[in-house]
Design a protein around this motif. Structure first.
Motif, PDB file in Angstrom:
ATOM      1  N   THR A 112      -2.823 -13.046  28.927  1.00  0.00           N
ATOM      2  CA  THR A 112      -3.598 -13.574  27.810  1.00  0.00           C
ATOM      3  C   THR A 112      -3.171 -12.941  26.488  1.00  0.00           C
ATOM      4  N   ASP A 113      -2.761 -11.684  26.535  1.00  0.00           N
ATOM      5  CA  ASP A 113      -2.328 -10.990  25.322  1.00  0.00           C
ATOM      6  C   ASP A 113      -0.874 -11.277  24.967  1.00  0.00           C
ATOM      7  N   ALA A 114      -0.123 -11.861  25.890  1.00  0.00           N
ATOM      8  CA  ALA A 114       1.314 -12.051  25.690  1.00  0.00           C
ATOM      9  C   ALA A 114       1.611 -13.235  24.770  1.00  0.00           C
ATOM     10  N   THR A 115       2.750 -13.160  24.105  1.00  0.00           N
ATOM     11  CA  THR A 115       3.244 -14.285  23.313  1.00  0.00           C
ATOM     12  C   THR A 115       4.330 -15.049  24.059  1.00  0.00           C
ATOM     13  N   GLY A 116       4.881 -14.421  25.095  1.00  0.00           N
ATOM     14  CA  GLY A 116       5.927 -15.075  25.860  1.00  0.00           C
ATOM     15  C   GLY A 116       6.052 -14.483  27.249  1.00  0.00           C
ATOM     16  N   VAL A 117       6.533 -15.301  28.176  1.00  0.00           N
ATOM     17  CA  VAL A 117       6.769 -14.863  29.554  1.00  0.00           C
ATOM     18  C   VAL A 117       8.163 -15.316  29.963  1.00  0.00           C
ATOM     19  N   ASP A 118       8.967 -14.374  30.428  1.00  0.00           N
ATOM     20  CA  ASP A 118      10.280 -14.676  30.997  1.00  0.00           C
ATOM     21  C   ASP A 118      10.205 -14.355  32.482  1.00  0.00           C
ATOM     22  N   ALA A 119      10.441 -15.350  33.327  1.00  0.00           N
ATOM     23  CA  ALA A 119      10.187 -15.165  34.753  1.00  0.00           C
ATOM     24  C   ALA A 119      11.375 -15.560  35.610  1.00  0.00           C
ATOM     25  N   PHE A 120      11.452 -14.907  36.771  1.00  0.00           N
ATOM     26  CA  PHE A 120      12.368 -15.338  37.821  1.00  0.00           C
ATOM     27  C   PHE A 120      11.523 -15.676  39.037  1.00  0.00           C
ATOM     28  N   ASP A 121      11.608 -16.934  39.485  1.00  0.00           N
ATOM     29  CA  ASP A 121      10.806 -17.408  40.613  1.00  0.00           C
ATOM     30  C   ASP A 121      11.686 -17.514  41.844  1.00  0.00           C
ATOM     31  N   LEU A 122      11.366 -16.710  42.842  1.00  0.00           N
ATOM     32  CA  LEU A 122      12.194 -16.654  44.043  1.00  0.00           C
ATOM     33  C   LEU A 122      11.586 -17.387  45.228  1.00  0.00           C
ATOM     34  N   SER A 123      10.306 -17.155  45.493  1.00  0.00           N
ATOM     35  CA  SER A 123       9.688 -17.746  46.681  1.00  0.00           C
ATOM     36  C   SER A 123       8.766 -18.909  46.335  1.00  0.00           C
ATOM     37  N   VAL A 124       8.018 -18.765  45.256  1.00  0.00           N
ATOM     38  CA  VAL A 124       7.115 -19.830  44.800  1.00  0.00           C
ATOM     39  C   VAL A 124       7.213 -19.926  43.285  1.00  0.00           C
ATOM     40  N   LEU A 125       6.696 -21.005  42.743  1.00  0.00           N
ATOM     41  CA  LEU A 125       6.705 -21.194  41.299  1.00  0.00           C
ATOM     42  C   LEU A 125       5.731 -20.241  40.615  1.00  0.00           C
ATOM     43  N   HIS A 126       6.014 -19.941  39.372  1.00  0.00           N
ATOM     44  CA  HIS A 126       5.116 -19.120  38.566  1.00  0.00           C
ATOM     45  C   HIS A 126       3.763 -19.818  38.459  1.00  0.00           C
ATOM     46  N   GLY A 127       2.701 -19.034  38.388  1.00  0.00           N
ATOM     47  CA  GLY A 127       1.357 -19.595  38.326  1.00  0.00           C
ATOM     48  C   GLY A 127       1.149 -20.565  37.181  1.00  0.00           C
ATOM     49  N   LEU A 128       1.863 -20.387  36.075  1.00  0.00           N
ATOM     50  CA  LEU A 128       1.728 -21.284  34.928  1.00  0.00           C
ATOM     51  C   LEU A 128       2.295 -22.673  35.207  1.00  0.00           C
ATOM     52  N   LEU A 129       3.045 -22.801  36.288  1.00  0.00           N
ATOM     53  CA  LEU A 129       3.706 -24.067  36.603  1.00  0.00           C
ATOM     54  C   LEU A 129       3.066 -24.805  37.774  1.00  0.00           C
ATOM     55  N   GLN A 130       2.121 -24.182  38.451  1.00  0.00           N
ATOM     56  CA  GLN A 130       1.614 -24.721  39.710  1.00  0.00           C
ATOM     57  C   GLN A 130       0.543 -25.796  39.525  1.00  0.00           C
ATOM     58  N   THR A 131       0.653 -26.863  40.318  1.00  0.00           N
ATOM     59  CA  THR A 131      -0.430 -27.843  40.395  1.00  0.00           C
ATOM     60  C   THR A 131      -1.554 -27.242  41.240  1.00  0.00           C
ATOM     61  N   PRO A 132      -2.767 -27.788  41.152  1.00  0.00           N
ATOM     62  CA  PRO A 132      -3.867 -27.246  41.961  1.00  0.00           C
ATOM     63  C   PRO A 132      -3.580 -27.246  43.464  1.00  0.00           C
ATOM     64  N   ASP A 133      -3.016 -28.334  43.986  1.00  0.00           N
ATOM     65  CA  ASP A 133      -2.753 -28.396  45.430  1.00  0.00           C
ATOM     66  C   ASP A 133      -1.672 -27.397  45.845  1.00  0.00           C
ATOM     67  N   TYR A 134      -0.665 -27.250  45.012  1.00  0.00           N
ATOM     68  CA  TYR A 134       0.392 -26.280  45.298  1.00  0.00           C
ATOM     69  C   TYR A 134      -0.182 -24.866  45.251  1.00  0.00           C
ATOM     70  N   ALA A 135      -0.982 -24.588  44.223  1.00  0.00           N
ATOM     71  CA  ALA A 135      -1.598 -23.266  44.094  1.00  0.00           C
ATOM     72  C   ALA A 135      -2.490 -22.967  45.292  1.00  0.00           C
ATOM     73  N   ARG A 136      -3.231 -23.970  45.735  1.00  0.00           N
ATOM     74  CA  ARG A 136      -4.124 -23.767  46.880  1.00  0.00           C
ATOM     75  C   ARG A 136      -3.322 -23.423  48.136  1.00  0.00           C
ATOM     76  N   ALA A 137      -2.196 -24.079  48.325  1.00  0.00           N
ATOM     77  CA  ALA A 137      -1.354 -23.799  49.492  1.00  0.00           C
ATOM     78  C   ALA A 137      -0.798 -22.379  49.431  1.00  0.00           C
ATOM     79  N   VAL A 138      -0.358 -21.967  48.254  1.00  0.00           N
ATOM     80  CA  VAL A 138       0.198 -20.622  48.088  1.00  0.00           C
ATOM     81  C   VAL A 138      -0.876 -19.565  48.325  1.00  0.00           C
ATOM     82  N   LEU A 139      -2.032 -19.753  47.716  1.00  0.00           N
ATOM     83  CA  LEU A 139      -3.107 -18.765  47.826  1.00  0.00           C
ATOM     84  C   LEU A 139      -3.655 -18.689  49.249  1.00  0.00           C
ATOM     85  N   ALA A 140      -3.782 -19.842  49.904  1.00  0.00           N
ATOM     86  CA  ALA A 140      -4.290 -19.847  51.278  1.00  0.00           C
ATOM     87  C   ALA A 140      -3.338 -19.107  52.210  1.00  0.00           C
TER      88      ALA A 140
END
Length: 297
Positions: A112-140
């Motif tokens: 929330t305090d950041a102005t930018g995020v640089d990420a490397f996604d290896l196993s799953v997509l970054h949380g900022l990119l996830q759809t609800p169904d995808y996020a639910r599958a990852v979290l479950a």
């Protein structure tokens, strides 16, 4: 504009540290003045503790030479640091889980305090990119012992985080995505096809750059694990590296660590596809998942 509580705490801590050092005092000196442990002073200065107004007043008197205008600014930071973060309603009542979910909302508070995020996604997509169904599958998958409502709360939290990408000013996101993330049928082919549709939409935002690291690039140093580098405004502290693994999540802020992870990310970017070619590959995997859906139907 008021800062979020974590940002206010970090700025307050940095100011208290500056005043203490300028006064020629050590942590133990401040601790004696406040009649507390040195670790409490350290936590306040690192933005990890929630300060009491009376404690800050005592420290300001101890350090001396603080102009009234500056003292008022610090008191405002104290008030802001004691407010609730927007994410807290989503994390209340959630059970923590060692390593996987040690402190719900901690990463979100920093993001929330950041102005930018640089990420490397290896196993799953970054949380900022996830759809609800995808996020639910990852979290479950990661939190098999958690109830459905807890997973739902975390999914809602991720959806709310997405607003940062279209806010004013928007959060800058640059992600390198390993092709295996696109190929993996997380949540099943239907969920994955919808997820890649969403990924293509997000890739068109002016503040977002998505690059795919193809299988043909071979093994990279970045394949040691997923991570993010968060750009934090100077007034709130220093940039941070966030990493996750089986031993939990970690925040690193030393200049050496930041340089290392930035170099690793730069190497991955150099071997990744350009944005348009990345979109072509994303679309290819989307169609592959759609074919799997049709075949199953």
């Amino acid at each position: 504009m008021e800062q979020e509580p974590t940002g206010a705490r970090r700025r307050l801590g940095a100011e208290l540290r500056r005043l203490r050092v300028n006064a020629g005092l050590k942590l133990d000196d401040a601790a004696r003045g406040l009649d507390c442990s040195a670790s409490k002073i350290s936590r306040l200065e690192n933005g990890k503790g929630v300060p009491r107004p009376a404690d800050v007043d005592v420290l300001l008197a101890l350090y001396g030479g603080v102009a009234e205008l500056e003292a008022e600014m610090l008191r405002r930071l104290v008030a802001q640091s004691r407010t609730r973060g927007w994410w807290e309603p989503f994390t209340e009542g959630l059970r923590t889980e060692r390593y996987v979910l040690p402190a719900p909302g901690r990463y979100t508070a920093v993001e929330t305090d950041a102005t930018g995020v640089d990420a490397f996604d290896l196993s799953v997509l970054h949380g900022l990119l996830q759809t609800p169904d995808y996020a639910r599958a990852v979290l479950a998958a990661r939190l098999p012992g958690h109830d459905g409502w807890e997973i739902d709360q975390l999914v809602h939290l991720r959806r709310r985080r997405h607003e940062a990408l279209t806010s004013n000013p928007p959060l800058r996101l640059r992600a390198v995505i390993d092709e295996s993330v696109l190929a993996r049928a997380t949540g099943g082919p239907s969920v994955m096809a919808d997820q890649l549709d969403r990924l293509l939409e997000i890739s068109r935002l002016p503040n977002v750059i998505l690059l795919v690291l193809p299988f043909s690039a071979g093994v990279q140093r970045a394949h040691a694990g997923r991570f993010s580098v968060l750009a934090i405004p100077d007034e709130l502290g220093s940039d941070l590296v966030h990493t996750e693994g089986h031993a939990g999540e970690f925040f690193l802020d030393s200049s050496r660590d930041l340089e290392t992870y930035r170099r690793v990310l730069a190497d991955a970017r150099a071997d990744a596809l350009e944005p348009e070619a990345s979109r072509v590959l994303i679309a290819h995997h989307r169609e592959r998942h759609r074919v799997a859906v049709a075949a199953a139907g």
